[in-house]
Design a protein around this motif. Structure first.
Motif, PDB file in Angstrom:
ATOM      1  N   THR A 120       0.846  -1.249   0.064  1.00  0.00           N
ATOM      2  CA  THR A 120       0.069   0.035   0.156  1.00  0.00           C
ATOM      3  C   THR A 120       0.847   1.264  -0.188  1.00  0.00           C
ATOM      4  OG1 THR A 120      -0.125  -0.205   2.528  1.00  0.00           O
ATOM      5  CG2 THR A 120      -2.095  -1.149   1.138  1.00  0.00           C
ATOM      6  N   ALA A 121       2.188   1.165   0.195  1.00  0.00           N
ATOM      7  CA  ALA A 121       3.121   2.373   0.225  1.00  0.00           C
ATOM      8  C   ALA A 121       4.469   2.090  -0.087  1.00  0.00           C
ATOM      9  CB  ALA A 121       3.012   2.892   1.617  1.00  0.00           C
ATOM     10  N   LEU A 122       4.938   2.874  -0.674  1.00  0.00           N
ATOM     11  CA  LEU A 122       6.682   2.788  -1.366  1.00  0.00           C
ATOM     12  C   LEU A 122       7.332   3.362   0.055  1.00  0.00           C
ATOM     13  CD1 LEU A 122       6.318   3.825  -4.801  1.00  0.00           C
ATOM     14  CD2 LEU A 122       6.583   1.592  -4.008  1.00  0.00           C
ATOM     15  N   PRO A 123       8.417   2.489   0.050  1.00  0.00           N
ATOM     16  CA  PRO A 123       9.221   3.158   1.355  1.00  0.00           C
ATOM     17  C   PRO A 123      10.295   4.538   1.058  1.00  0.00           C
ATOM     18  CG  PRO A 123      10.604   1.457  -0.068  1.00  0.00           C
ATOM     19  CD  PRO A 123       9.167   1.760  -0.540  1.00  0.00           C
ATOM     20  N   GLN A 124      10.458   5.133   2.163  1.00  0.00           N
ATOM     21  CA  GLN A 124      11.292   6.415   2.079  1.00  0.00           C
ATOM     22  C   GLN A 124      12.780   6.136   1.133  1.00  0.00           C
ATOM     23  OE1 GLN A 124      11.595   7.661   6.084  1.00  0.00           O
ATOM     24  NE2 GLN A 124       9.966   8.924   5.722  1.00  0.00           N
ATOM     25  N   ARG A 125      12.799   7.209   0.349  1.00  0.00           N
ATOM     26  CA  ARG A 125      14.254   7.056  -0.477  1.00  0.00           C
ATOM     27  C   ARG A 125      14.323   5.832  -1.195  1.00  0.00           C
ATOM     28  NH1 ARG A 125      14.441   9.057   4.420  1.00  0.00           N
ATOM     29  NH2 ARG A 125      15.159   7.291   5.413  1.00  0.00           N
ATOM     30  N   LEU A 126      13.347   5.334  -1.914  1.00  0.00           N
ATOM     31  CA  LEU A 126      13.359   4.102  -2.859  1.00  0.00           C
ATOM     32  C   LEU A 126      14.147   4.858  -4.168  1.00  0.00           C
ATOM     33  CD1 LEU A 126      12.655   1.384  -3.876  1.00  0.00           C
ATOM     34  CD2 LEU A 126      10.535   2.432  -4.749  1.00  0.00           C
ATOM     35  N   PHE A 127      15.173   4.049  -4.508  1.00  0.00           N
ATOM     36  CA  PHE A 127      15.860   4.351  -5.589  1.00  0.00           C
ATOM     37  C   PHE A 127      15.805   3.438  -6.748  1.00  0.00           C
ATOM     38  CE2 PHE A 127      19.914   4.496  -8.336  1.00  0.00           C
ATOM     39  CZ  PHE A 127      20.099   5.992  -8.468  1.00  0.00           C
ATOM     40  N   VAL A 128      15.425   3.361  -7.856  1.00  0.00           N
ATOM     41  CA  VAL A 128      15.130   2.415  -8.765  1.00  0.00           C
ATOM     42  C   VAL A 128      15.896   2.909 -10.073  1.00  0.00           C
ATOM     43  CG1 VAL A 128      13.400   1.075 -10.364  1.00  0.00           C
ATOM     44  CG2 VAL A 128      12.916   1.614  -7.897  1.00  0.00           C
ATOM     45  N   GLU A 129      16.794   2.288 -10.636  1.00  0.00           N
ATOM     46  CA  GLU A 129      17.378   2.678 -11.814  1.00  0.00           C
ATOM     47  C   GLU A 129      16.700   2.539 -13.019  1.00  0.00           C
ATOM     48  OE1 GLU A 129      21.557   1.281 -12.119  1.00  0.00           O
ATOM     49  OE2 GLU A 129      22.200   2.303 -10.286  1.00  0.00           O
ATOM     50  N   GLY A 130      15.992   1.746 -13.279  1.00  0.00           N
ATOM     51  CA  GLY A 130      14.929   1.069 -14.317  1.00  0.00           C
ATOM     52  C   GLY A 130      13.795   1.499 -14.176  1.00  0.00           C
ATOM     53  N   ASN A 131      12.800   0.623 -14.411  1.00  0.00           N
ATOM     54  CA  ASN A 131      11.388   0.889 -14.568  1.00  0.00           C
ATOM     55  C   ASN A 131      10.801   0.652 -13.116  1.00  0.00           C
ATOM     56  OD1 ASN A 131      11.285   1.823 -17.343  1.00  0.00           O
ATOM     57  ND2 ASN A 131      11.115  -0.186 -17.826  1.00  0.00           N
ATOM     58  N   LEU A 132       9.741   1.197 -12.623  1.00  0.00           N
ATOM     59  CA  LEU A 132       8.922   1.045 -11.565  1.00  0.00           C
ATOM     60  C   LEU A 132       7.452   0.229 -11.952  1.00  0.00           C
ATOM     61  CD1 LEU A 132       8.617   0.337  -8.497  1.00  0.00           C
ATOM     62  CD2 LEU A 132       8.189   3.190  -8.446  1.00  0.00           C
ATOM     63  N   TYR A 133       7.080  -0.900 -11.849  1.00  0.00           N
ATOM     64  CA  TYR A 133       6.005  -1.453 -12.171  1.00  0.00           C
ATOM     65  C   TYR A 133       5.111  -1.560 -10.831  1.00  0.00           C
ATOM     66  CZ  TYR A 133       8.266  -2.533 -16.247  1.00  0.00           C
ATOM     67  OH  TYR A 133       9.148  -2.544 -17.536  1.00  0.00           O
ATOM     68  N   LEU A 134       4.074  -0.891 -10.900  1.00  0.00           N
ATOM     69  CA  LEU A 134       3.168  -0.815  -9.878  1.00  0.00           C
ATOM     70  C   LEU A 134       1.662  -1.392 -10.149  1.00  0.00           C
ATOM     71  CD1 LEU A 134       3.951   2.777  -8.040  1.00  0.00           C
ATOM     72  CD2 LEU A 134       4.884   0.403  -7.335  1.00  0.00           C
ATOM     73  N   THR A 135       1.551  -1.833 -11.450  1.00  0.00           N
ATOM     74  CA  THR A 135       0.388  -2.314 -11.969  1.00  0.00           C
ATOM     75  C   THR A 135      -0.350  -3.267 -10.972  1.00  0.00           C
ATOM     76  OG1 THR A 135       1.194  -2.069 -14.043  1.00  0.00           O
ATOM     77  CG2 THR A 135      -0.674  -3.499 -13.790  1.00  0.00           C
ATOM     78  N   ASN A 136      -1.690  -2.920 -10.841  1.00  0.00           N
ATOM     79  CA  ASN A 136      -2.589  -3.535  -9.881  1.00  0.00           C
ATOM     80  C   ASN A 136      -2.361  -3.673  -8.794  1.00  0.00           C
ATOM     81  OD1 ASN A 136      -4.126  -4.114 -12.055  1.00  0.00           O
ATOM     82  ND2 ASN A 136      -3.078  -5.800 -12.967  1.00  0.00           N
ATOM     83  N   SER A 137      -1.922  -2.851  -8.059  1.00  0.00           N
ATOM     84  CA  SER A 137      -1.636  -2.737  -6.630  1.00  0.00           C
ATOM     85  C   SER A 137      -2.469  -1.603  -5.914  1.00  0.00           C
ATOM     86  CB  SER A 137       0.032  -2.466  -6.458  1.00  0.00           C
ATOM     87  OG  SER A 137       0.399  -1.387  -6.679  1.00  0.00           O
ATOM     88  N   PRO A 138      -2.460  -1.600  -4.597  1.00  0.00           N
ATOM     89  CA  PRO A 138      -3.315  -0.557  -3.955  1.00  0.00           C
ATOM     90  C   PRO A 138      -2.710   0.643  -3.758  1.00  0.00           C
ATOM     91  CG  PRO A 138      -2.882  -2.496  -2.480  1.00  0.00           C
ATOM     92  CD  PRO A 138      -2.290  -2.764  -3.886  1.00  0.00           C
ATOM     93  N   ILE A 139      -1.526   0.861  -4.168  1.00  0.00           N
ATOM     94  CA  ILE A 139      -0.595   1.997  -3.854  1.00  0.00           C
ATOM     95  C   ILE A 139      -1.601   3.322  -4.277  1.00  0.00           C
ATOM     96  CG2 ILE A 139       1.013   3.499  -4.382  1.00  0.00           C
ATOM     97  CD1 ILE A 139       2.871   0.647  -4.205  1.00  0.00           C
ATOM     98  N   ASN A 140      -1.650   4.269  -3.447  1.00  0.00           N
ATOM     99  CA  ASN A 140      -2.447   5.598  -3.727  1.00  0.00           C
ATOM    100  C   ASN A 140      -1.594   6.795  -3.974  1.00  0.00           C
ATOM    101  OD1 ASN A 140      -2.187   6.200  -1.141  1.00  0.00           O
ATOM    102  ND2 ASN A 140      -4.426   5.737  -0.909  1.00  0.00           N
ATOM    103  N   ALA A 141      -0.297   6.802  -3.685  1.00  0.00           N
ATOM    104  CA  ALA A 141       0.658   7.761  -3.582  1.00  0.00           C
ATOM    105  C   ALA A 141       1.998   7.454  -3.735  1.00  0.00           C
ATOM    106  CB  ALA A 141       0.475   8.648  -2.318  1.00  0.00           C
ATOM    107  N   ILE A 142       2.761   8.535  -4.374  1.00  0.00           N
ATOM    108  CA  ILE A 142       4.403   8.138  -4.706  1.00  0.00           C
ATOM    109  C   ILE A 142       4.937   9.084  -3.594  1.00  0.00           C
ATOM    110  CG2 ILE A 142       6.151   8.050  -6.442  1.00  0.00           C
ATOM    111  CD1 ILE A 142       3.939   6.173  -6.916  1.00  0.00           C
ATOM    112  N   PRO A 143       5.772   8.631  -2.858  1.00  0.00           N
ATOM    113  CA  PRO A 143       6.653   9.721  -2.044  1.00  0.00           C
ATOM    114  C   PRO A 143       7.354  10.516  -2.733  1.00  0.00           C
ATOM    115  CG  PRO A 143       6.960   7.408  -1.282  1.00  0.00           C
ATOM    116  CD  PRO A 143       6.009   7.591  -2.423  1.00  0.00           C
ATOM    117  N   ASP A 144       7.703  11.861  -2.690  1.00  0.00           N
ATOM    118  CA  ASP A 144       8.721  12.734  -3.139  1.00  0.00           C
ATOM    119  C   ASP A 144      10.130  12.597  -3.394  1.00  0.00           C
ATOM    120  OD1 ASP A 144       6.215  14.266  -3.870  1.00  0.00           O
ATOM    121  OD2 ASP A 144       6.623  15.871  -2.089  1.00  0.00           O
ATOM    122  N   ASP A 145      10.516  11.652  -2.211  1.00  0.00           N
ATOM    123  CA  ASP A 145      11.967  11.519  -1.769  1.00  0.00           C
ATOM    124  C   ASP A 145      12.414  10.284  -2.726  1.00  0.00           C
ATOM    125  OD1 ASP A 145      10.774   9.807  -0.340  1.00  0.00           O
ATOM    126  OD2 ASP A 145      11.892  10.112   1.333  1.00  0.00           O
TER     127      ASP A 145
END
Length: 178
Positions: A120-145
């Protein structure tokens, strides 16, 4: 006559885990470990591999702290609920897992797939060099950091807006209509 010494596998002493690998998976000369569909339920403490770790559809439900994977990590279709702090040199595939929490400061050197997870939530300071696939997950916000070096895929999520401060090198797909 060639003798195989399982005690030298991964520079670890002989253990039940190494014996299980002989029957349910393999370790190759490049340090890759493949445990797809293996009935093994856990990895030993301090587990490290120079290559990839593929545990897709295995019975592994928990990962050891300090896990180090030199290549990619594929845990798709497992019962994993959380990741420990870990080092991975390539992409991470958590598609169709029960992941509910990721560690803060997670660095992914490739793509990160969280498709069809209950996260339901992404962690603080997540660093992904490639693509981020969130398809069909209940996430409703992306942290700014967080940082995304590729595209952000949000189809089937509850994300309504993306902060202009978010660092995304690629596109948001599908595009949000305002």
């Amino acid at each position: 006559m060639i003798v195989v010494y399982p005690t030298l596998a991964m520079n670890e002493p002989a253990s039940q885990f190494v014996q299980d690998l002989r029957f349910h998976g393999y370790i190759d000369n490049y340090g890759n470990v493949k445990l797809r569909f293996a009935p093994i339920t856990a990895l030993p403490a301090g587990f490290k591999t120079k290559g990839y770790l593929d545990i897709e559809a295995s019975d592994i439900v928990r990962l050891p702290r300090g896990l180090e994977v030199g290549g990619y990590f594929n845990a798709a279709n497992t019962a994993l609920k959380q990741l420990p702090r870990m080092k991975v040199g390539g992409y991470i595939n958590l598609t169709n897992t029960q992941i509910t929490r990721l560690p803060p400061n997670l660095v992914v050197r490739g793509d990160l797939s969280l498709v069809n997870t209950p996260l339901t939530a992404l962690p603080q300071r997540l660093f992904v060099e490639g693509n981020l696939y969130l398809t069909n997950s209940p996430i409703n916000a992306i942290p700014d950091d967080i940082y995304i070096g590729g595209n952000l895929y949000i189809r089937g999520t509850n994300i309504q807006e993306i902060s202009p401060d978010l660092r995304i090198e690629g596109q948001v797909l599908p595009a949000l209509t305002q």
